[in-house]
Write a protein that holds these residues in place. Structure first.
Motif, PDB file in Angstrom:
ATOM      1  N   LEU A 128       0.837  -1.206   0.000  1.00 61.44           N
ATOM      2  CA  LEU A 128       0.000   0.000   0.000  1.00 61.44           C
ATOM      3  C   LEU A 128       0.869   1.251   0.000  1.00 61.44           C
ATOM      4  CD1 LEU A 128      -2.796  -1.112   2.478  1.00 61.44           C
ATOM      5  CD2 LEU A 128      -3.034  -0.716   0.006  1.00 61.44           C
ATOM      6  N   ARG A 132       0.833   4.216  -3.112  1.00 65.85           N
ATOM      7  CA  ARG A 132       0.702   5.670  -2.965  1.00 65.85           C
ATOM      8  C   ARG A 132       1.604   6.403  -3.953  1.00 65.85           C
ATOM      9  NH1 ARG A 132       0.679   3.962   2.467  1.00 65.85           N
ATOM     10  NH2 ARG A 132      -1.377   4.283   3.404  1.00 65.85           N
ATOM     11  N   HIS A 138      -6.917   5.397  -4.202  1.00 69.50           N
ATOM     12  CA  HIS A 138      -7.311   4.180  -3.484  1.00 69.50           C
ATOM     13  C   HIS A 138      -6.885   2.980  -4.315  1.00 69.50           C
ATOM     14  CE1 HIS A 138     -10.705   4.848  -6.282  1.00 69.50           C
ATOM     15  NE2 HIS A 138     -10.635   3.539  -6.410  1.00 69.50           N
ATOM     16  N   VAL A 139      -6.923   1.814  -3.697  1.00 74.71           N
ATOM     17  CA  VAL A 139      -6.750   0.567  -4.432  1.00 74.71           C
ATOM     18  C   VAL A 139      -7.950  -0.313  -4.130  1.00 74.71           C
ATOM     19  CG1 VAL A 139      -4.233   0.608  -4.535  1.00 74.71           C
ATOM     20  CG2 VAL A 139      -5.374  -0.532  -2.623  1.00 74.71           C
ATOM     21  N   ASN A 157      -5.708  -3.822   7.026  1.00 70.90           N
ATOM     22  CA  ASN A 157      -5.017  -2.745   6.322  1.00 70.90           C
ATOM     23  C   ASN A 157      -5.960  -1.620   5.902  1.00 70.90           C
ATOM     24  OD1 ASN A 157      -1.990  -3.252   5.730  1.00 70.90           O
ATOM     25  ND2 ASN A 157      -2.953  -5.274   5.592  1.00 70.90           N
ATOM     26  N   VAL A 181      -9.289   0.315  -0.318  1.00 72.95           N
ATOM     27  CA  VAL A 181      -8.408   0.865   0.702  1.00 72.95           C
ATOM     28  C   VAL A 181      -7.999   2.259   0.239  1.00 72.95           C
ATOM     29  CG1 VAL A 181      -6.266   0.596   2.018  1.00 72.95           C
ATOM     30  CG2 VAL A 181      -7.509  -1.441   1.215  1.00 72.95           C
ATOM     31  N   LEU A 183      -5.875   5.627   0.044  1.00 71.28           N
ATOM     32  CA  LEU A 183      -4.451   5.903   0.174  1.00 71.28           C
ATOM     33  C   LEU A 183      -4.241   7.356   0.556  1.00 71.28           C
ATOM     34  CD1 LEU A 183      -3.154   3.946  -2.954  1.00 71.28           C
ATOM     35  CD2 LEU A 183      -3.223   3.175  -0.589  1.00 71.28           C
TER      36      LEU A 183
END
Length: 183
Positions: A128, A132, A138-139, A157, A181, A183
């Motif tokens: 992660l 960035r 985001h992912v 995470n 997720v 970032l």
């Protein structure tokens, strides 16, 4: 456990994991045999395939045998003195969106004999940080509804469930969960 760039000094341990039945691709387990053949044929070319910051080149074969364009991306190996698993980051230049044939920005797998040691959680956290640097807001990471260990790794995470969806038939169909997720 640390993430390392695939390199000759790790290759014997990686190939051993492939021979023991582990595959870096849960949709196409036969990738293990394909990678062993590629290593035997030309190890340098094998390493070059694992790191492709521009995308393009040789396409990616899906479970149904169709071939789709390769996205920019790279794979790193989990290492604790021996090969533990791999984690891959892929992206589409200029957008956080991925084509429908790509289930997520990050995919990972730990060899069975190293599972439940926290390696996937640590590897995802490290990846992660790298994501960035790609400028992504985001992912997205996907997993099957039955894969509770992977869901725990994603949640640890900061992953949040976005949706349950049906995978494309070319990817084998079936239900899948999409997490995001930030970032």
């Amino acid at each position: 456990m640390q993430l390392v760039w695939p390199a000759p000094e790790y290759l014997r341990s990686y190939a051993d994991a492939l021979r023991r039945g582990w595959s870096p691709n849960n949709l196409r387990p036969q990738v293990a045999d394909e990678e062993l053949a590629a290593i035997r044929q030309n190890p340098d070319a094998f390493f070059d395939r694992l790191v492709n910051f521009q995308g393009g080149g040789e396409g990616v074969m899906l479970p149904d045998g169709s071939v789709v364009p390769r996205l920019p991306g790279y794979r790193k190996w989990m290492w604790d003195g021996e090969f533990c698993g791999s984690i891959q980051l892929r992206w589409a230049d200029g957008t956080p969106e991925l084509p429908a044939y790509c289930l997520g920005h990050i995919g990972y797998g730990v060899v069975p004999w190293k599972q439940r040691l926290g390696y996937a959680t640590r590897a995802l956290g490290l990846m992660l940080r790298e994501a960035r640097t790609r400028g992504l807001p985001h992912v997205e990471i996907t997993t099957s509804p039955e894969n509770l260990p992977s869901q725990k790794v994603i949640a640890a995470n900061g992953g949040v469930l976005v949706e349950e969806f049906e995978k494309l038939a070319s990817l084998g169909g079936g239900r899948e969960l999409r997490f995001r997720v930030g970032l």
